[in-house]
Design an enzyme around this catalytic site. Structure first.
Site, PDB file in Angstrom:
ATOM      1  N   GLU A   1      -5.293  10.125   8.789  1.00  0.00           N
ATOM      2  CA  GLU A   1      -3.865  10.012   9.085  1.00  0.00           C
ATOM      3  C   GLU A   1      -3.406  11.044  10.115  1.00  0.00           C
ATOM      4  O   GLU A   1      -2.347  10.878  10.718  1.00  0.00           O
ATOM      5  CB  GLU A   1      -3.053  10.107   7.807  1.00  0.00           C
TER       6      GLU A   1
ATOM      7  N   TYR B   1      -0.683   8.573  -2.670  1.00  0.00           N
ATOM      8  CA  TYR B   1      -0.648   8.332  -4.104  1.00  0.00           C
ATOM      9  C   TYR B   1      -1.849   8.951  -4.816  1.00  0.00           C
ATOM     10  O   TYR B   1      -1.832   9.129  -6.028  1.00  0.00           O
ATOM     11  CB  TYR B   1      -0.683   6.827  -4.379  1.00  0.00           C
ATOM     12  N   GLY B   2      -2.911   9.239  -4.069  1.00  0.00           N
ATOM     13  CA  GLY B   2      -4.198   9.581  -4.668  1.00  0.00           C
ATOM     14  C   GLY B   2      -4.184  10.704  -5.680  1.00  0.00           C
ATOM     15  O   GLY B   2      -4.922  10.667  -6.658  1.00  0.00           O
TER      16      GLY B   2
ATOM     17  N   CYS C   1     -11.622   3.007  -0.846  1.00  0.00           N
ATOM     18  CA  CYS C   1     -10.303   3.404  -0.351  1.00  0.00           C
ATOM     19  C   CYS C   1     -10.101   2.642   0.944  1.00  0.00           C
ATOM     20  O   CYS C   1     -11.002   2.590   1.795  1.00  0.00           O
ATOM     21  CB  CYS C   1     -10.210   4.905  -0.114  1.00  0.00           C
ATOM     22  N   THR C   2      -8.918   2.048   1.104  1.00  0.00           N
ATOM     23  CA  THR C   2      -8.705   1.172   2.251  1.00  0.00           C
ATOM     24  C   THR C   2      -8.549   1.926   3.565  1.00  0.00           C
ATOM     25  O   THR C   2      -8.548   1.306   4.631  1.00  0.00           O
ATOM     26  CB  THR C   2      -7.475   0.271   2.015  1.00  0.00           C
ATOM     27  N   HIS C   3      -8.445   3.250   3.512  1.00  0.00           N
ATOM     28  CA  HIS C   3      -8.479   4.052   4.740  1.00  0.00           C
ATOM     29  C   HIS C   3      -9.899   4.159   5.309  1.00  0.00           C
ATOM     30  O   HIS C   3     -10.089   4.263   6.523  1.00  0.00           O
ATOM     31  CB  HIS C   3      -7.995   5.482   4.468  1.00  0.00           C
TER      32      HIS C   3
ATOM     33  N   CYS D   1      -4.272  -1.375  -2.335  1.00  0.00           N
ATOM     34  CA  CYS D   1      -4.356   0.077  -2.507  1.00  0.00           C
ATOM     35  C   CYS D   1      -5.179   0.315  -3.760  1.00  0.00           C
ATOM     36  O   CYS D   1      -4.831  -0.184  -4.841  1.00  0.00           O
ATOM     37  CB  CYS D   1      -2.950   0.653  -2.660  1.00  0.00           C
ATOM     38  N   ASN D   2      -6.273   1.051  -3.638  1.00  0.00           N
ATOM     39  CA  ASN D   2      -7.131   1.290  -4.790  1.00  0.00           C
ATOM     40  C   ASN D   2      -6.440   2.120  -5.857  1.00  0.00           C
ATOM     41  O   ASN D   2      -6.605   1.871  -7.047  1.00  0.00           O
ATOM     42  CB  ASN D   2      -8.421   1.965  -4.339  1.00  0.00           C
ATOM     43  N   THR D   3      -5.663   3.118  -5.447  1.00  0.00           N
ATOM     44  CA  THR D   3      -4.994   3.972  -6.424  1.00  0.00           C
ATOM     45  C   THR D   3      -3.969   3.185  -7.222  1.00  0.00           C
ATOM     46  O   THR D   3      -3.905   3.283  -8.453  1.00  0.00           O
ATOM     47  CB  THR D   3      -4.324   5.171  -5.725  1.00  0.00           C
TER      48      THR D   3
ATOM     49  N   ASP E   1       0.861  -1.189   0.000  1.00  0.00           N
ATOM     50  CA  ASP E   1       0.000   0.000   0.000  1.00  0.00           C
ATOM     51  C   ASP E   1       0.893   1.233   0.000  1.00  0.00           C
ATOM     52  O   ASP E   1       2.072   1.176   0.394  1.00  0.00           O
ATOM     53  CB  ASP E   1      -0.918   0.024   1.220  1.00  0.00           C
ATOM     54  N   SER E   2       0.334   2.345  -0.416  1.00  0.00           N
ATOM     55  CA  SER E   2       1.076   3.601  -0.374  1.00  0.00           C
ATOM     56  C   SER E   2       1.337   4.048   1.060  1.00  0.00           C
ATOM     57  O   SER E   2       2.207   4.878   1.301  1.00  0.00           O
ATOM     58  CB  SER E   2       0.314   4.695  -1.125  1.00  0.00           C
TER      59      SER E   2
END
Length: 279
Positions: free
Chosen positions: A159, A43-44, A193-195, A74-76, A11-12
């Protein structure tokens, strides 16, 4: 005979840990190697080419560690890099290895959750701009209406540990209002988004009654279990000692403090140097 090694999870930053958490619960016997490219996150908002170059660089690092299977949690990265890596790079650099993402497993099942054939996708700017979800969903559920909404403030809120603050409520209500203005019949919301699972309880407070809220972790975990069952030639190359290792391209102390929130238990990471370890 090729040695068995961990399954790589990339993941980023931290978000992929919400996916890894579900994967470990579903498949606890395997070993996992996690890398967060925190030094270059997020990365988004980066270009397709930049995300591709960063992702490929780190995928190659996983291969150097012996991983035969890497999950882009990571979706991006899945939206902007996966297809090129699979089609152009793997045949040249590692034809016997596999790289999988989080978009395809999600789009294969998301239509089964909706009764109105209208779903909303909440994601980063990069994932929305890639149009990956509408394109992939159309392959499996051509009758589905897909409405997207970029939520650029959600990751910074999480974050910076502000996801329980009144500021988070403001942006959640704003983005939900905007996506329901686009599609009034939406009965399923996908957190692409994994967040975003860290905001799930707060998002649920502002959803209309009866709207389903779907996060990807469990879907990806079930898809991985199915993949390993269907591909014994890859499964036999995945080691099984129940071990987990964590790496970050930034500060391990900072990573560990944040990662515990995403992974749900204490994390002890090591630093990976982009200049010397990830070429």
């Amino acid at each position: 005979m090729q040695k068995a090694n961990p399954i790589g999870v990339f993941d980023s930053g931290y978000g992929g840990l919400t996916v890894l958490k579900e994967i470990v619960q579903r498949l606890p016997e395997y070993d996992y190697l996690y890398l967060g490219d925190n030094a270059r996150a997020p990365y988004g908002n980066r270009s397709f080419d930049t995300v591709y170059q960063y992702t490929l660089q780190c995928v190659e690092w996983f291969f150097e560690q012996g991983c035969s299977l890497v999950i882009l949690a990571c979706n991006t990265a899945s939206a902007k890099a996966l297809r090129t890596i699979q089609q152009n790079d793997l045949p040249e650099i590692a034809p016997d290895k596999r790289v999988l993402g989080v978009i395809r497993p999600t789009t294969e099942v998301i239509g089964s959750f909706s009764e109105t054939n209208s779903i909303g996708v909440l994601a980063t700017n990069g994932t929305v701009a890639s149009n990956s979800y509408p394109v992939e969903i159309a392959k499996f559920f051509p009758e589905l209406n897909v409405f997207q909404e970029a939520c650029p403030m959600w990751v910074p809120l999480i974050e910076n540990n502000e996801h329980q603050s009144p500021g988070a409520d403001f942006f959640i209500k704003k983005n939900l209002r905007e996506i329901f203005q686009k599609g009034k019949d939406i009965d399923t919301i996908l957190l692409a988004c994994t967040h975003y699972p860290l905001l799930k309880d707060k998002i649920s407070e502002y959803l209309p009654a009866g709207v389903k809220l779907i996060s990807q972790g469990e879907i990806v975990a079930n898809s991985l279990a199915d993949y390993l069952e269907r591909h014994p030639e890859i499964e036999k190359l995945c080691s099984k000692n129940g071990e987990r290792s964590f790496y970050t391209t930034d500060s391990p102390d900072d990573f560990d403090n944040h990662a515990t929130v995403f992974f749900g238990e204490a994390v002890r990471s090591q630093h990976m140097n982009l200049e010397t370890d990830c070429r």
